[in-house]
Scaffold this motif. Structure first.
Motif, PDB file in Angstrom:
ATOM      1  N   GLY A   1      13.639   8.575   8.733  1.00  0.00           N
ATOM      2  CA  GLY A   1      13.220   7.936   7.877  1.00  0.00           C
ATOM      3  C   GLY A   1      12.874   6.744   7.196  1.00  0.00           C
ATOM      4  O   GLY A   1      13.714   6.201   6.540  1.00  0.00           O
ATOM      5  N   LEU A   2      11.621   6.382   7.289  1.00  0.00           N
ATOM      6  CA  LEU A   2      11.129   5.240   6.537  1.00  0.00           C
ATOM      7  C   LEU A   2      10.530   5.713   5.226  1.00  0.00           C
ATOM      8  O   LEU A   2       9.823   6.717   5.183  1.00  0.00           O
ATOM      9  N   VAL A   3      10.804   4.980   4.154  1.00  0.00           N
ATOM     10  CA  VAL A   3      10.271   5.341   2.844  1.00  0.00           C
ATOM     11  C   VAL A   3      10.018   4.070   2.038  1.00  0.00           C
ATOM     12  O   VAL A   3      10.747   3.083   2.170  1.00  0.00           O
ATOM     13  N   SER A   4       9.002   4.103   1.220  1.00  0.00           N
ATOM     14  CA  SER A   4       8.673   2.942   0.397  1.00  0.00           C
ATOM     15  C   SER A   4       9.525   2.938  -0.869  1.00  0.00           C
ATOM     16  O   SER A   4      10.041   3.973  -1.310  1.00  0.00           O
ATOM     17  N   ARG A   5       9.641   1.772  -1.479  1.00  0.00           N
ATOM     18  CA  ARG A   5      10.379   1.673  -2.739  1.00  0.00           C
ATOM     19  C   ARG A   5       9.679   2.487  -3.820  1.00  0.00           C
ATOM     20  O   ARG A   5      10.334   3.131  -4.658  1.00  0.00           O
ATOM     21  N   ALA A   6       8.361   2.511  -3.808  1.00  0.00           N
ATOM     22  CA  ALA A   6       7.617   3.283  -4.812  1.00  0.00           C
ATOM     23  C   ALA A   6       7.977   4.767  -4.740  1.00  0.00           C
ATOM     24  O   ALA A   6       8.147   5.425  -5.767  1.00  0.00           O
ATOM     25  N   ARG A   7       8.125   5.293  -3.537  1.00  0.00           N
ATOM     26  CA  ARG A   7       8.499   6.710  -3.395  1.00  0.00           C
ATOM     27  C   ARG A   7       9.941   6.943  -3.835  1.00  0.00           C
ATOM     28  O   ARG A   7      10.262   7.967  -4.426  1.00  0.00           O
ATOM     29  N   ILE A   8      10.818   5.984  -3.523  1.00  0.00           N
ATOM     30  CA  ILE A   8      12.208   6.094  -3.970  1.00  0.00           C
ATOM     31  C   ILE A   8      12.245   6.097  -5.499  1.00  0.00           C
ATOM     32  O   ILE A   8      12.922   6.913  -6.119  1.00  0.00           O
ATOM     33  N   ASP A   9      11.477   5.176  -6.107  1.00  0.00           N
ATOM     34  CA  ASP A   9      11.402   5.115  -7.570  1.00  0.00           C
ATOM     35  C   ASP A   9      10.903   6.442  -8.140  1.00  0.00           C
ATOM     36  O   ASP A   9      11.433   6.951  -9.126  1.00  0.00           O
ATOM     37  N   ASP A  63      20.505  18.389   2.471  1.00  0.00           N
ATOM     38  CA  ASP A  63      19.225  18.484   1.763  1.00  0.00           C
ATOM     39  C   ASP A  63      18.109  17.660   2.402  1.00  0.00           C
ATOM     40  O   ASP A  63      17.120  17.343   1.755  1.00  0.00           O
ATOM     41  N   TYR A  64      18.259  17.293   3.671  1.00  0.00           N
ATOM     42  CA  TYR A  64      17.235  16.481   4.340  1.00  0.00           C
ATOM     43  C   TYR A  64      15.875  17.177   4.314  1.00  0.00           C
ATOM     44  O   TYR A  64      14.866  16.554   3.986  1.00  0.00           O
ATOM     45  N   ALA A  65      15.831  18.450   4.626  1.00  0.00           N
ATOM     46  CA  ALA A  65      14.562  19.183   4.683  1.00  0.00           C
ATOM     47  C   ALA A  65      13.875  19.218   3.322  1.00  0.00           C
ATOM     48  O   ALA A  65      12.667  18.975   3.214  1.00  0.00           O
ATOM     49  N   SER A  66      14.633  19.483   2.249  1.00  0.00           N
ATOM     50  CA  SER A  66      14.011  19.559   0.924  1.00  0.00           C
ATOM     51  C   SER A  66      13.544  18.185   0.451  1.00  0.00           C
ATOM     52  O   SER A  66      12.486  18.067  -0.173  1.00  0.00           O
ATOM     53  N   LEU A  67      14.303  17.130   0.751  1.00  0.00           N
ATOM     54  CA  LEU A  67      13.870  15.785   0.376  1.00  0.00           C
ATOM     55  C   LEU A  67      12.631  15.366   1.147  1.00  0.00           C
ATOM     56  O   LEU A  67      11.724  14.744   0.599  1.00  0.00           O
ATOM     57  N   THR A  68      12.562  15.718   2.414  1.00  0.00           N
ATOM     58  CA  THR A  68      11.383  15.402   3.218  1.00  0.00           C
ATOM     59  C   THR A  68      10.161  16.103   2.644  1.00  0.00           C
ATOM     60  O   THR A  68       9.087  15.507   2.550  1.00  0.00           O
ATOM     61  N   THR A  69      10.326  17.351   2.226  1.00  0.00           N
ATOM     62  CA  THR A  69       9.227  18.096   1.612  1.00  0.00           C
ATOM     63  C   THR A  69       8.774  17.423   0.319  1.00  0.00           C
ATOM     64  O   THR A  69       7.578  17.266   0.070  1.00  0.00           O
ATOM     65  N   LYS A  70       9.725  16.981  -0.519  1.00  0.00           N
ATOM     66  CA  LYS A  70       9.381  16.286  -1.761  1.00  0.00           C
ATOM     67  C   LYS A  70       8.630  14.987  -1.488  1.00  0.00           C
ATOM     68  O   LYS A  70       7.659  14.665  -2.158  1.00  0.00           O
ATOM     69  N   LEU A  71       9.099  14.234  -0.481  1.00  0.00           N
ATOM     70  CA  LEU A  71       8.435  12.986  -0.140  1.00  0.00           C
ATOM     71  C   LEU A  71       7.006  13.241   0.321  1.00  0.00           C
ATOM     72  O   LEU A  71       6.078  12.529  -0.070  1.00  0.00           O
ATOM     73  N   GLN A  72       6.813  14.226   1.136  1.00  0.00           N
ATOM     74  CA  GLN A  72       5.477  14.525   1.664  1.00  0.00           C
ATOM     75  C   GLN A  72       4.564  15.059   0.564  1.00  0.00           C
ATOM     76  O   GLN A  72       3.380  14.780   0.560  1.00  0.00           O
ATOM     77  N   SER A  73       5.098  15.802  -0.381  1.00  0.00           N
ATOM     78  CA  SER A  73       4.257  16.352  -1.446  1.00  0.00           C
ATOM     79  C   SER A  73       3.882  15.290  -2.478  1.00  0.00           C
ATOM     80  O   SER A  73       2.942  15.474  -3.227  1.00  0.00           O
TER      81      SER A  73
END
Length: 75
Positions: A1-9, A63-73
């Protein structure tokens, strides 16, 4: 995982700048250039963070799978 600050926010519902800065200072998160946007960065957990959490891979986090799904959605 790489994620942007905007997605974290977005996921947290609050501004994450302060907490990300502190995690970087402690060596638990690292910031890397965003190849798609030179004006922003992406964040990823460090090996030290994974060790502290008792896992060897990001995929082993709870909860890695559910968080990945949320990030992608949220794209």
């Amino acid at each position: 995982g790489l994620v942007s600050r905007a997605r974290i926010d977005y996921l947290r519902g609050v501004n994450s700048s302060f907490i990300l800065r502190h995690l970087m200072i402690r060596g638990l998160v690292e910031r890397v250039p965003n190849p798609e946007d030179a004006r922003s960065f992406l964040y990823r957990p460090t090996f030290e963070l994974l060790q502290n959490l008792g896992v060897k891979r990001v995929e082993d986090l709870p909860d890695y799978a559910s968080l990945t799904t949320k990030l992608q959605s949220s794209l």
